[in-house]
Design a protein around this motif. Structure first.
Motif, PDB file in Angstrom:
ATOM      1  N   SER A  42       0.745  -1.157  -0.065  1.00  0.00           N
ATOM      2  CA  SER A  42       0.075   0.007  -0.020  1.00  0.00           C
ATOM      3  C   SER A  42       1.030   1.280  -0.164  1.00  0.00           C
ATOM      4  N   ASP A 168      -5.514  -1.322  -4.950  1.00  0.00           N
ATOM      5  CA  ASP A 168      -5.225  -1.617  -3.645  1.00  0.00           C
ATOM      6  C   ASP A 168      -5.902  -2.996  -3.091  1.00  0.00           C
ATOM      7  N   GLU A 169      -5.490  -4.037  -3.350  1.00  0.00           N
ATOM      8  CA  GLU A 169      -6.073  -5.423  -2.993  1.00  0.00           C
ATOM      9  C   GLU A 169      -7.576  -5.076  -3.504  1.00  0.00           C
TER      10      GLU A 169
HETATM   11 MG   LIG Z   1      -2.262  -2.680   2.191  1.00  0.00          MG
END
Ligand SMILES: [Mg+2]
Ligand SMILES: Nc1ncnc2c1ncn2[C@@H]1O[C@H](COP(=O)(O)OP(=O)(O)OP(=O)(O)O)[C@@H](O)[C@H]1O
Lengths: 265, 336
Positions: A42, A168-169
């Protein structure tokens, strides 16, 4: 297109989240970031749109180094898709998607929630592309399923017509089937527009299936950079192993085998 | 007899959920209440209420409280609904064009005056023509009530307008810097801490008798209330939608409009309805200091001992508040 010049990040509390990361991502590449929790994925993503500023080093987008002065104009070229979708729940689907173009509209139009025709058409087109139907337009986002929410999130991110898309994911809170659908959508939308994508994932099998290139981080250091095939050959142990402590039992480590790859193909 | 199970070890013991410390705190609080109670003549209050209850069921011989209340009750009821005006006091009175439902009556009043020749009191009967409008006073009160509602409405609108910028600068995550945050937080506290009645008292001096002082007094106080609660909701709103808008460079105001406002709207509607409700009740009171509305009429009649008129006013206020309660309960349900 997107370059990281030996970026490091040390948070105020002393956590060294990234150290000396060098990366050069060409235009249109679909790049997946792997790494266990806390590896710095991140942090690396947030550096691209200035949500995190590097302690040392520099991020460069389209030949321009990111700094305070050009932050606003660069942010307009970087779209983002989030793990928790980060939509406004009580706002309609249409308004959530349109809000992705907020940097382009005047305060008056933003306040009146009346967008220029081009943007309204772009929003409808995107919503159709991500697989929603006209009756979803006025529905509140909170009434959608997780998969539908991420579709709205993707439509919103493309409203900017971004050069770079950060994810992000994006599928971390979705079931495996829906996750795959969303990854297909993300890849197709990006490929169609030639958008550069940097996407962090916790599912190596999805990374192997969708990435042009896989980058792995561990403890803030770049430990792998190569094609999915190279990753499969190298194995995942080094990425997900506990750092200095004794090696984790092998059955707890997700392992991508050539057989798995075939099954997915 | 054998025990069913072996005895438990000593550390298995249940104690009451309070300790000596709680008891001491309780005793201290009681002592404090006793002390302040005696300073406030609470014992007298209790005996006199007891007497009044005893009197009403025939147990006590006399009770000043009960007789006082009864006297007020008798003078309020029947409430005064008609308006009676002496015709000689009406300018340009036209007998052929009476107001709707109105009639003319002759009222006789006994008078006593001193005959200066005989030095004796003489009684006589004086006849006066009066105009009686059967619903006249009710109409006057209703007009005043409408004015009161208008004061409340304007005060609410003004307070909302005032509190929006206050809330923006008082929300720590949107305020541009520490100084703006501090300034708006302190003005909010100041606005909230001054009671409407006192503000109205001063504003009447500045703007004169009438609704302007009332509207401003209510609006200022409510702006403090709304500013505080708006700001706290902005601070507590879910950060995720805001972060995603910041990340594309949408700017603070647009982020607030799209990322925060939709989240906090239900609470805002509830606050505004509460303020409207409160303003209606307060608008009836601030008239007491001359700031317009039905309170001004109430005070006038009260000072002239026209308790029948006071009764009408009280009934109208009561019914209005009742209806308003219904209204806000329904709107709240619909909007959420
Ligand atoms: Mg993360
Ligand atoms: N704002 C912050 N302040 C201090 N430390 C932080 C902050 N954000 C992240 N960290 C730390 O930096 C390291 C890297 O965090 P990061 O969020 O980049 O990891 P990640 O790879 O995204 O993990 P995950 O897979 O759990 O999302 C972690 O040790 C984390 O605790």
């Amino acid at each position: 297109m997107l370059k990281f010049h030996s970026v490091s990040k040390r948070y105020d509390d002393g956590t060294q989240a990234l150290s000396e990361v060098h990366l050069d991502i060409p235009q249109g590449q679909f790049c997946v970031l792997l790494g266990s929790s806390g590896a710095g994925k991140s942090t690396l993503l947030y550096m691209v749109n200035g949500l995190v500023t590097p302690t040392t080093g520099q991020v460069e987008i389209g030949g321009k180094a990111l700094n305070r002065a050009n932050m606003k104009s660069i942010r307009r070229t970087v779209g983002m898709v989030h793990q928790q979708f980060n939509l406004t729940p009580r706002l309609s689907v249409a308004m959530n998607v349109l809000s992705g173009a907020l940097p382009f509209v005047s305060y008056l139009r933003a306040a009146a929630m009346w967008y220029p025709r081009v943007l309204r058409e772009r929003a409808c087109k995107l919503l159709a592309e991500v697989g929603l139907s006209p009756e979803h337009l006025t529905r509140r986002v909170s009434e959608l399923s997780g998969g539908q929410m991420q579709r709205v999130g993707i439509a919103r991110a493309f409203m900017l017509e971004p050069q770079v898309l950060l994810a992000d994911e994006p599928v971390a809170s979705l079931d495996p089937r829906v996750s795959r659908d969303i990854m297909v959508l993300l890849r197709d939308e990006a490929k169609r527009r030639g958008t550069t994508v940097v996407c962090s994932l916790h599912q190596p099998e999805l990374a192997v299936e969708f990435a042009d290139r896989i980058i792995a981080l561990k403890g803030g250091k770049l430990i792998f950079d190569g094609t999915p095939e190279q990753l499969v050959a190298a194995g995942l142990d080094s990425i997900y192993q506990n750092n200095e402590s004794k090696p984790a039992p092998s059955h707890s480590v997700p392992h991508v085998t050539p057989q798995m790859l075939e099954a997915l193909a | 007899m054998k025990p069913l199970s072996p005895p438990l070890p000593k550390d298995w013991q249940l104690t009451p959920p309070w300790t000596a410390k709680h008891l001491l705190i309780g005793i201290a609080l009681l002592a404090l209440l006793a002390l302040t109670g005696s300073r406030l003549e609470m014992p007298r209050m209790i005996t006199e209420i007891g007497e009044a209850i005893g009197y009403s069921v025939g147990l006590t011989e006399k009770s000043p409280v009960a007789t006082g209340l009864a006297r007020i009750g008798h003078s309020i009821f029947p409430i005064q609904i008609a308006e009676v005006t002496e015709i000689s006091r009406i300018e340009n009175f036209d007998r052929n064009h009476l107001p709707l439902f109105a009639r003319i009556e002759i009222q006789e009043t006994k008078t006593a005056h001193l005959n200066t020749d005989t030095l004796q009191m003489e009684t006589g009967v004086e006849k006066k023509a009066v105009l009686v409008e059967p619903l006249g006073y009710l109409k006057i009160v209703l007009v005043k009530m409408v004015e009161t509602l208008e004061i409340a409405l304007w005060a609410t609108v003004l307070s909302i307008l005032l509190s929006i910028p206050l809330a923006y600068y008082a929300a720590s995550n949107y305020s541009p810097n520490k100084l703006t945050y501090f300034l708006s937080r302190s003005s909010i506290s100041l606005l909230r801490s001054v009671p409407e009645l006192i503000t109205a008292l001063f504003l009447v001096l500045a703007f004169g008798f009438g609704p302007i002082a009332g509207v401003l007094a209510l609006a200022l106080h409510a702006a403090g209330f709304l500013g505080k609660f708006y700001a706290e909701d902005i601070e507590n709103a879910d950060r995720k939608p805001q972060q995603s808008l910041e990340a594309i460079g949408a700017g603070k105001l647009k982020t607030l409009w799209y990322g925060v406002l939709p989240q906090v709207m239900p609470q805002y509607v509830a606050y505004n309805l509460y303020i409207l409700d409160r303003n209606v009740r307060m608008a009836t009171v601030i008239g007491l200091v001359g700031a317009g509305g039905i309170g001004q009429e109430l005070k006038g009649r009260f000072d002239m001992f026209h308790f029948g008129h006071v009764g009408t006013i009280l009934v109208v206020i009561f019914i209005t508040v009742l209806l308003l309660d219904q209204f806000s309960a329904r709107t709240r349900k619909k909007l959420l």
